[in-house]
Motif scaffolding. Sequence first.
Motif, mmCIF file in Angstrom:
data_model
loop_
_atom_site.group_PDB
_atom_site.id
_atom_site.type_symbol
_atom_site.label_atom_id
_atom_site.label_comp_id
_atom_site.label_asym_id
_atom_site.label_seq_id
_atom_site.Cartn_x
_atom_site.Cartn_y
_atom_site.Cartn_z
ATOM 1 N N ARG A 1 0.841 -1.199 0.000
ATOM 2 C CA ARG A 1 0.000 0.000 0.000
ATOM 3 C C ARG A 1 0.875 1.248 0.000
ATOM 4 N NH1 ARG A 1 -2.909 -3.396 -1.375
ATOM 5 N NH2 ARG A 1 -4.373 -4.507 -0.080
ATOM 6 N N GLN B 1 3.500 0.817 2.861
ATOM 7 C CA GLN B 1 3.314 -0.271 3.819
ATOM 8 C C GLN B 1 3.779 -1.582 3.198
ATOM 9 O OE1 GLN B 1 -0.680 -1.478 5.107
ATOM 10 N NE2 GLN B 1 0.101 -1.562 7.190
ATOM 11 N N ALA C 1 -3.163 -3.105 5.954
ATOM 12 C CA ALA C 1 -4.343 -2.339 5.547
ATOM 13 C C ALA C 1 -4.690 -2.640 4.090
ATOM 14 C CB ALA C 1 -4.081 -0.852 5.717
ATOM 15 N N SER C 2 -5.947 -2.449 3.765
ATOM 16 C CA SER C 2 -6.362 -2.578 2.364
ATOM 17 C C SER C 2 -6.268 -1.239 1.652
ATOM 18 C CB SER C 2 -7.781 -3.149 2.268
ATOM 19 O OG SER C 2 -8.677 -2.304 2.940
ATOM 20 N N LEU D 1 -4.646 3.095 2.460
ATOM 21 C CA LEU D 1 -4.113 4.142 3.335
ATOM 22 C C LEU D 1 -4.450 5.491 2.724
ATOM 23 C CD1 LEU D 1 -0.504 2.786 3.994
ATOM 24 C CD2 LEU D 1 -2.417 2.759 5.592
ATOM 25 N N ALA E 1 -6.465 4.209 7.957
ATOM 26 C CA ALA E 1 -6.064 2.873 7.517
ATOM 27 C C ALA E 1 -7.300 1.989 7.497
ATOM 28 C CB ALA E 1 -5.012 2.301 8.455
ATOM 29 N N ALA F 1 -8.886 -1.481 7.252
ATOM 30 C CA ALA F 1 -8.403 -2.813 7.592
ATOM 31 C C ALA F 1 -8.900 -3.862 6.621
ATOM 32 C CB ALA F 1 -8.852 -3.176 9.000
ATOM 33 N N GLU F 2 -8.055 -4.871 6.391
ATOM 34 C CA GLU F 2 -8.491 -6.019 5.606
ATOM 35 C C GLU F 2 -9.466 -6.852 6.430
ATOM 36 O OE1 GLU F 2 -5.066 -8.187 4.366
ATOM 37 O OE2 GLU F 2 -4.436 -6.647 2.967
ATOM 38 N N HIS G 1 -11.434 -0.474 11.119
ATOM 39 C CA HIS G 1 -10.599 0.543 10.478
ATOM 40 C C HIS G 1 -10.034 1.439 11.578
ATOM 41 C CE1 HIS G 1 -12.442 -0.977 6.928
ATOM 42 N NE2 HIS G 1 -13.603 -0.367 7.114
#
Length: 122
Positions: free
Chosen positions: A16, A31, A63-64, A66, A76, A78-79, A83
């Motif tokens: 990311r 990331q 994270a998915s 940013l 961020a 979250a996967e 979040h």
Amino acid sequence: PRRAGFPAARGLLATRVAAHRQRDLFFFLVQSELGDLYKVTLAWGAAGVTDVRVSVFDTLFPASALCITRNGLLYAAAEAGDHALFQFRGVGDGADDAAAGAVFDPSLGDDGPGAAKVAPAF
């Protein structure tokens, strides 16, 4: 910079990226697959980019997405899980931060073991 104990033969995948741009401040947060955040800054000269500087910034959950907002917040997504929204207290320019600059040595190669030879560990 690489984590201490991370295998030298294995490369590190950047998953990311978020860019922050203001009149007098420009940097990227990158990331890794492990959740480590790196601050990447570019040094400009008359001929263009003269140096790329990478320093360790922080470690978050993977994270998915940013996003850096104009008022100094890092979002961020979250996967898995909740979040998060973080506020910057600084931009990671400390003298004790693990950092690395561009290295122009053709003998090192462009692979994980070559990078592990010159990268500081944190």
